[in-house]
Each structure stands twice: as structure tokens, then as C-alpha cells.
Design an enzyme around this catalytic site. Structure first.
Site, mmCIF file in Angstrom:
data_model
loop_
_atom_site.group_PDB
_atom_site.id
_atom_site.type_symbol
_atom_site.label_atom_id
_atom_site.label_comp_id
_atom_site.label_asym_id
_atom_site.label_seq_id
_atom_site.Cartn_x
_atom_site.Cartn_y
_atom_site.Cartn_z
ATOM 1 N N GLY A 228 1.004 -1.447 0.079
ATOM 2 C CA GLY A 228 -0.040 -0.162 0.033
ATOM 3 C C GLY A 228 0.817 1.305 -0.022
ATOM 4 O O GLY A 228 2.010 1.155 -0.372
ATOM 5 N N SER A 229 0.308 2.297 0.420
ATOM 6 C CA SER A 229 1.134 3.544 0.409
ATOM 7 C C SER A 229 2.202 3.781 1.436
ATOM 8 O O SER A 229 2.099 2.942 2.422
ATOM 9 C CB SER A 229 -0.105 4.519 0.573
ATOM 10 O OG SER A 229 -0.676 4.697 1.868
ATOM 11 N N THR A 230 2.978 4.483 1.446
ATOM 12 C CA THR A 230 3.975 4.728 2.431
ATOM 13 C C THR A 230 3.348 5.327 3.841
ATOM 14 O O THR A 230 3.835 4.949 4.748
ATOM 15 C CB THR A 230 5.209 5.709 1.935
ATOM 16 O OG1 THR A 230 5.807 4.984 0.778
ATOM 17 C CG2 THR A 230 6.448 6.096 2.806
ATOM 18 N N GLY A 233 1.906 2.395 5.446
ATOM 19 C CA GLY A 233 3.012 1.727 5.788
ATOM 20 C C GLY A 233 3.710 2.152 7.091
ATOM 21 O O GLY A 233 3.888 1.317 8.097
ATOM 22 N N GLU A 250 5.673 -3.281 1.191
ATOM 23 C CA GLU A 250 5.896 -2.745 -0.329
ATOM 24 C C GLU A 250 5.040 -1.506 -0.377
ATOM 25 O O GLU A 250 3.745 -1.656 -0.488
ATOM 26 C CB GLU A 250 5.359 -3.945 -1.119
ATOM 27 C CG GLU A 250 5.994 -5.160 -1.061
ATOM 28 C CD GLU A 250 7.535 -5.203 -1.351
ATOM 29 O OE1 GLU A 250 7.802 -4.251 -2.107
ATOM 30 O OE2 GLU A 250 8.355 -6.158 -1.178
ATOM 31 N N CYS A 284 2.586 0.666 -8.740
ATOM 32 C CA CYS A 284 3.560 1.623 -7.706
ATOM 33 C C CYS A 284 5.086 1.813 -8.659
ATOM 34 O O CYS A 284 5.625 2.538 -8.215
ATOM 35 C CB CYS A 284 4.100 0.462 -6.614
ATOM 36 S SG CYS A 284 4.264 -1.305 -7.141
HETATM 37 P P1 NAD Z 1 -3.500 2.324 1.065
HETATM 38 O O1 NAD Z 1 -2.047 2.208 1.908
HETATM 39 O O2 NAD Z 1 -4.290 3.383 1.331
HETATM 40 O O3 NAD Z 1 -4.231 0.944 1.377
HETATM 41 C C1 NAD Z 1 -3.713 -0.376 1.302
HETATM 42 C C2 NAD Z 1 -4.305 -1.128 2.123
HETATM 43 O O4 NAD Z 1 -4.051 -0.642 3.534
HETATM 44 C C3 NAD Z 1 -5.960 -1.337 2.123
HETATM 45 O O5 NAD Z 1 -6.400 -2.486 2.170
HETATM 46 C C4 NAD Z 1 -6.505 -0.310 3.099
HETATM 47 O O6 NAD Z 1 -7.707 -0.731 3.612
HETATM 48 C C5 NAD Z 1 -5.272 -0.734 4.135
HETATM 49 N N1 NAD Z 1 -5.143 0.139 5.356
HETATM 50 C C6 NAD Z 1 -5.790 1.344 5.606
HETATM 51 N N2 NAD Z 1 -5.338 1.623 6.686
HETATM 52 C C7 NAD Z 1 -4.848 0.824 7.494
HETATM 53 C C8 NAD Z 1 -4.069 0.679 8.598
HETATM 54 N N3 NAD Z 1 -4.035 1.946 9.565
HETATM 55 N N4 NAD Z 1 -3.405 -0.489 9.015
HETATM 56 C C9 NAD Z 1 -3.347 -1.428 8.106
HETATM 57 N N5 NAD Z 1 -3.836 -1.422 6.992
HETATM 58 C C10 NAD Z 1 -4.676 -0.224 6.547
HETATM 59 O O7 NAD Z 1 -2.976 2.196 -0.298
HETATM 60 P P2 NAD Z 1 -3.889 2.177 -1.611
HETATM 61 O O8 NAD Z 1 -4.364 3.479 -1.939
HETATM 62 O O9 NAD Z 1 -4.770 1.276 -1.537
HETATM 63 O O10 NAD Z 1 -2.732 1.778 -2.869
HETATM 64 C C11 NAD Z 1 -1.865 2.665 -3.558
HETATM 65 C C12 NAD Z 1 -0.715 2.677 -2.848
HETATM 66 O O11 NAD Z 1 0.002 1.301 -2.858
HETATM 67 C C13 NAD Z 1 0.522 3.489 -3.735
HETATM 68 O O12 NAD Z 1 1.111 4.297 -2.842
HETATM 69 C C14 NAD Z 1 1.347 2.222 -4.381
HETATM 70 O O13 NAD Z 1 2.517 2.817 -4.718
HETATM 71 C C15 NAD Z 1 1.229 1.211 -3.533
HETATM 72 N N6 NAD Z 1 1.659 0.177 -3.946
HETATM 73 C C16 NAD Z 1 2.871 -0.396 -3.734
HETATM 74 C C17 NAD Z 1 3.260 -1.754 -4.284
HETATM 75 C C18 NAD Z 1 4.764 -2.106 -3.986
HETATM 76 O O14 NAD Z 1 4.677 -3.273 -4.224
HETATM 77 N N7 NAD Z 1 5.538 -1.629 -3.540
HETATM 78 C C19 NAD Z 1 2.484 -2.437 -5.434
HETATM 79 C C20 NAD Z 1 1.053 -1.830 -5.462
HETATM 80 C C21 NAD Z 1 0.883 -0.632 -4.782
#
Ligand code: NAD
Length: 477
Positions: A228-230, A233, A250, A284
Site C-alpha cells: 500500500g502507500s508509504t 506503511g 511494499e 507502484c
Molecule cells: P493504502 O495504503 O491506502 O491502502 C492499502 C491497504 O491498507 C488497504 O487494504 C487499506 O484498507 C489498508 N489500510 C488502510 N489503513 C490501514 C491501517 N491503518 N493499517 C493497516 N492497513 C490499513 O494504499 P492504496 O491507496 O490502496 O494503494 C496505492 C498505494 O499502494 C500507492 O502508494 C502504491 O505505490 C502502493 N503500492 C505499492 C506496491 C509495491 O509493491 N511496492 C504495489 C502496489 C501498490
């Protein structure tokens, strides 16, 4: 499917908890980003169901960890067979909930099967680290316990398969939580898990972005595998601190492409364009800024502009669509803000216009004459916008590429392969491609540098991340 496991209608979606497909404590609508209409009503778990899912995974771990790896391998392969047999249905669903063109969605499901089979072919053998007349030291790989697998909305099925299959091969059990805007394809995978695996080995719950913290901080979760997003993370990292879990993160990226001065602009432009715009820039590892030498700058910008003008943007279910919408309203609004920033700080060569009508559409947009300080250049825009930046000296391009908190991927484009390799070797990223982009063989490890992540996915190392090493050190005399 076993009759007791079958949802009442094929349209129905259920959570998977302890081997049973069950309704959620509440429901939520999943929206098609191309039409803004509801694709389906999705079950939503509450804290009680989350705790049930973790408890089921914990109970299942006691027996699953003892199942011989050969047997686990066979069951994991059955997941690939089950997914493959439902490719078309799940790809259609993926297009409706995620927005990507159907052909791309079909690719995603096929790629997910390839990843499952790659992990299923891997070994976790004991390794003798030292063997002398006095001592024998062996490394074993023990499972960890319950894994929380949390996925984002851009490539939901492929990213899930970097987590569930290696966890199962390692002997771990799993609680999956997909992103709230793309849960449906994952819930269909849950049905396959319900058919193939013993109860509790894989559980799937859905939330409205409200259960992630409870899952990652749960004392019975041994590892968090997060994509997910930094920003999120960092929250995950903070939430696991009190219980010191294993973790792979990631995260986001702001990948640069460095174009060297010996390339043909006409040849390079389509490759840069695809690298930036695939999945409407919601990857990403998409190219999110391109550094182009002064002498070919105008020509590269012009070629990119032509490609953007020709791009076919629309509903992913319509034949011929090359680029779908932005996946959700929140991200759409973010991307529109970046467009505004591009208009203010640069010159838009193609795209950039406001979409009128339904759907979260943004046309591929090429921006030139923009500085590194513009938000659309220095932040992760995660949409179909490519800022093209001019450089005089390649040293300058390398320094500007590395001047980022992110370090996920990068690309170098040049005909002199030695020179391109030298440039690639100086980029602070976990993956650097030369003369290609987005080639991610599942047997090759993948890891983010700097704020783009921690730990490794894919490859043998990506499997071993789901284990605890146990060193057995034996005195022989
Ligand atoms: P996000 O971080 O908003 O959400 C990712 C997941 O985390 C979702 O399932 C969300 O419900 C969950 N989440 C939300 N709050 C949380 C918390 N407090 N604790 C644990 N989980 C929580 O990301 P997004 O907007 O869904 O995805 C886009 C981002 O993901 C972009 O920054 C992209 O670069 C990144 N991404 C990275 C990779 C990689 O392999 N490095 C791959 C794909 C996407």
C-alpha cells in the site's frame, strides 16, 4: 463447490471465516469507477468477525504447520487450477471493480496463476551451514503462525498472490484484507480457498478502511505482509511495534526513467509511454518522471504527446479500450489536483482536460518544461501523468533521480549497454531495468529501497520472509 459452502446466488459475495462463506456484520457498495454505478453489495466485517478470523487462523495453524510441504504444495497448486478455471469471470469482475481494460484483467488473473505455481515449485530445505568433526550447524525454516495479508486496489489479485501462496507453502495460515474499493475478485478467490483448503487456513475479511489497525496490532498475528502507500506503511510499522511482528512493506514509489542521448526518440517514446500509463498510471512501479537529454527533449515530448492524443480511454469492458478510469473518487480528486499543479508549473503537451460526465476518467497527460520542485514531479502522483524533465549532464539526471524519499524502481534507456548499466548501478532503487520496464519474473526477488519498503517479496527470499530461521548447532564430541 460443496453445497454447504456455496453462496445463495452467484451474485452474492461472502467473507471466508473458518472455512465458511458467511455474510458480513454490515454491507457496503462497491462502485464501478467507469460508470459510478454499484457493481455489487459487499460484506463488511466488524471487530468480532476480525477476531473470529484470526482465531480460526491460529487454530488451523496448529495442524497446517504439520502438513508435509509436498501436500501443502498440491493444495496450493489446486488454488491455481481453481483460479485459472474462473479466469474470465474473475477478470470481468476485476474490470468492473478496478476499472482496468478486460485484456489487462485477464492478464492479471493469468499472472496470478503463474505466481502461485512459481511459489508452489519452491523448496524450503534444511541447509548445513557447517559440518566439521566437532560441529554440525543446520539452518531450518520454521513457519511463523498467522499472517495478515493486506492489499491495495491497483493490482489486487496479483499482489495477493505475493502473500497467500508463499505463506501457505511456508506452513503459515492467513487472514486476508483487501482494499475496500476492490474486494470482489478477492472474495471470489476466497470461494476457491473454501473449496480447496482445510477450514481456517485462509480467511478473508473486508472492511471500510477501518479494520487494518486492529488486524496488524492483533497479538495473535505473527507477520504482516502489507502492500500500500508509504503513509499507511508507517502506520502499520507503528501498530506492530508493541508486539514486534515480522513485516514486509511494499510501499509507494516515484520511479524515474533516465533516457540517454544515444536513443532514437521515436523508438523510445512508446516504451516510456507504456511504462508511465499502464493501468492508467496506477502502478507502484510506473514511470512517474522522465529525465530526457536536452538534444532530444523536444522530439521525445512531441512523440509522447502524439501517443497521448491517440490513446483510447474508456470503460474497460468496451473493446478497444486501452486505459480505464482512476480506480476511486478519492484518488481521482488527488490526480485532478496534480493536473492543476501541472498546469500551473509546466506546459501540458497532451491530455490534461477535465472529463465531463460519469466515471473517474483522466486522459494520459504529458507535461513538459516543469521543475523538480512541482508536486506532480516530487510526489507519487499515481495517475496517468508523465512529467518530462530536461537534463544537460547525465550526472545531474542521476542526482535528481536519487533526490527522492522513494526508491522502488527506475529505468535507464540507452543503446550503449555498458554505459546504461553504469548509470543503472548508481540508482538508489530496489529494481532498475535497462531498456525495458515492468518485467517482474516471480522467481526474482523484489524489494523497495528507502521509504518504498522493507523486506522482500517474490523469489526464494520472498518465500523465506514467511519463515523463521532455526539454527540447530550440534556438538559432535
Ligand atoms: P493504502 O495504503 O491506502 O491502502 C492499502 C491497504 O491498507 C488497504 O487494504 C487499506 O484498507 C489498508 N489500510 C488502510 N489503513 C490501514 C491501517 N491503518 N493499517 C493497516 N492497513 C490499513 O494504499 P492504496 O491507496 O490502496 O494503494 C496505492 C498505494 O499502494 C500507492 O502508494 C502504491 O505505490 C502502493 N503500492 C505499492 C506496491 C509495491 O509493491 N511496492 C504495489 C502496489 C501498490
Amino acid at each position: 463447490m460443496n453445497a454447504s459452502l456455496r453462496p445463495q446466488s452467484t451474485d452474492e459475495f461472502c467473507l471466508l471465516i473458518n472455512g465458511k462463506l458467511v455474510p458480513g456484520a454490515a454491507t457496503m457498495n462497491v462502485i464501478n469507477p467507469a460508470t459510478e454505478e454499484t457493481v455489487a453489495v459487499c460484506p463488511r466485517a466488524d471487530l468480532h468477525q476480525l477476531n473470529e478470523a484470526v482465531a480460526a487462523a491460529k487454530a488451523a495453524f496448529a495442524t497446517w504447520k504439520k502438513v508435509p510441504i509436498e501436500k501443502r504444495r498440491q493444495l496450493v497448486l489446486k488454488l491455481a487450477d481453481g483460479l485459472e478455471s474462473r479466469t474470465s469471470e474473475i477478470a470481468h469482475l476485476l474490470t468492473q471493480e478496478q476499472g482496468k481494460p478486460l485484456g489487462f484483467a485477464m492478464w492479471e488473473v493469468g499472472e496470478a496463476c503463474r505466481i502461485i505455481r512459481t511459489f508452489a515449485a519452491m523448496e524450503l530445505k534444511e541447509e548445513v551451514l557447517r559440518d566439521t568433526p566437532e560441529v554440525r550447524i543446520v539452518r531450518q525454516r520454521a513457519p511463523l503462525g498467522v499472517v495478515a495479508a493486506i492489499t491495495p486496489w491497483n493490482v489486487p489479485i496479483v499482489l495477493l498472490m505475493l502473500k497467500v501462496p508463499p505463506a501457505l507453502i511456508a506452513g503459515d495460515t492467513v487472514v486476508v484484507k483487501p482494499a475496500p474499493t476492490t474486494p470482489l475478485s478477492t472474495l471470489r478467490f476466497a470461494e476457491i480457498c473454501a473449496e480447496v483448503l482445510p477450514p481456517g487456513v485462509v480467511n478473508v475479511i473486508c472492511d471500510q478502511n477501518d479494520l487494518g489497525g486492529a488486524l496488524t496490532s492483533h497479538p495473535d498475528v505473527a507477520k504482516v505482509a502489507f502492500t500500500g502507500s508509504t503513509a499507511t506503511g508507517r502506520k502499520v510499522m507503528a501498530s506492530i511495534a508493541p508486539t514486534l511482528k515480522h513485516v514486509t512493506l511494499e510501499l509507494g514509489g516515484n520511479d524515474a526513467a533516465i533516457v540517454l542521448d544515444d536513443v532514437d526518440p521515436k523508438e523510445i517514446a512508446p516504451k516510456l509511454f507504456f511504462g508511465a500509463m499502464a493501468n492508467s498510471g496506477q502502478i507502484c512501479l510506473a514511470i512517474k518522471r522522465a529525465y530526457v537529454p536536452e538534444k532530444i527533449y523536444d522530439e521525445v515530448c512531441t512523440e509522447l504527446g502524439k501517443l497521448a492524443d491517440r490513446a483510447i480511454v474508456g470503460n474497460g469492458l468496451e473493446e478497444g479500450t486501452e486505459f480505464g478510469p482512476i480506480q476511486n473518487k478519492m484518488q481521482y480528486d488527488k490526480v485532478r489536483n496534480y493536473l492543476e499543479d501541472a498546469r500551473r508549473n509546466g506546459r501540458i503537451v497532451a491530455g490534461g482536460q477535465e472529463h465531463k460526465g460519469k466515471g473517474y476518467f483522466v486522459r494520459p497527460t504529458i507535461v513538459r518544461d516543469i521543475g523538480d520542485d512541482a508536486a506532480v514531479v516530487k510526489e507519487e502522483q499515481f495517475g496517468p501523468i508523465l512529467p518530462v524533465l530536461k537534463y544537460k549532464d547525465v550526472e545531474d539526471a542521476i542526482a535528481r533521480t536519487n533526490n527522492s524519499e522513494y526508491g522502488l524502481g527506475a529505468t535507464v534507456w540507452g543503446n550503449d549497454l555498458d554505459r546504461a548499466y553504469q548509470v543503472a548501478s548508481r540508482i538508489e532503487s530496489g529494481t532498475v531495468w535497462v531498456n525495458k520496464h515492468l518485467d517482474l519474473p516471480p522467481d526474482i526477488p523484489f524489494a523497495g529501497a528507502k521509504q518504498s519498503g522493507l523486506g522482500i517479496e517474490m523469489g526464494q527470499e520472498g518465500l523465506e520472509e514467511f519463515t523463521q530461521q532455526r539454527i540447530v548447532n550440534i556438538a559432535k564430541k
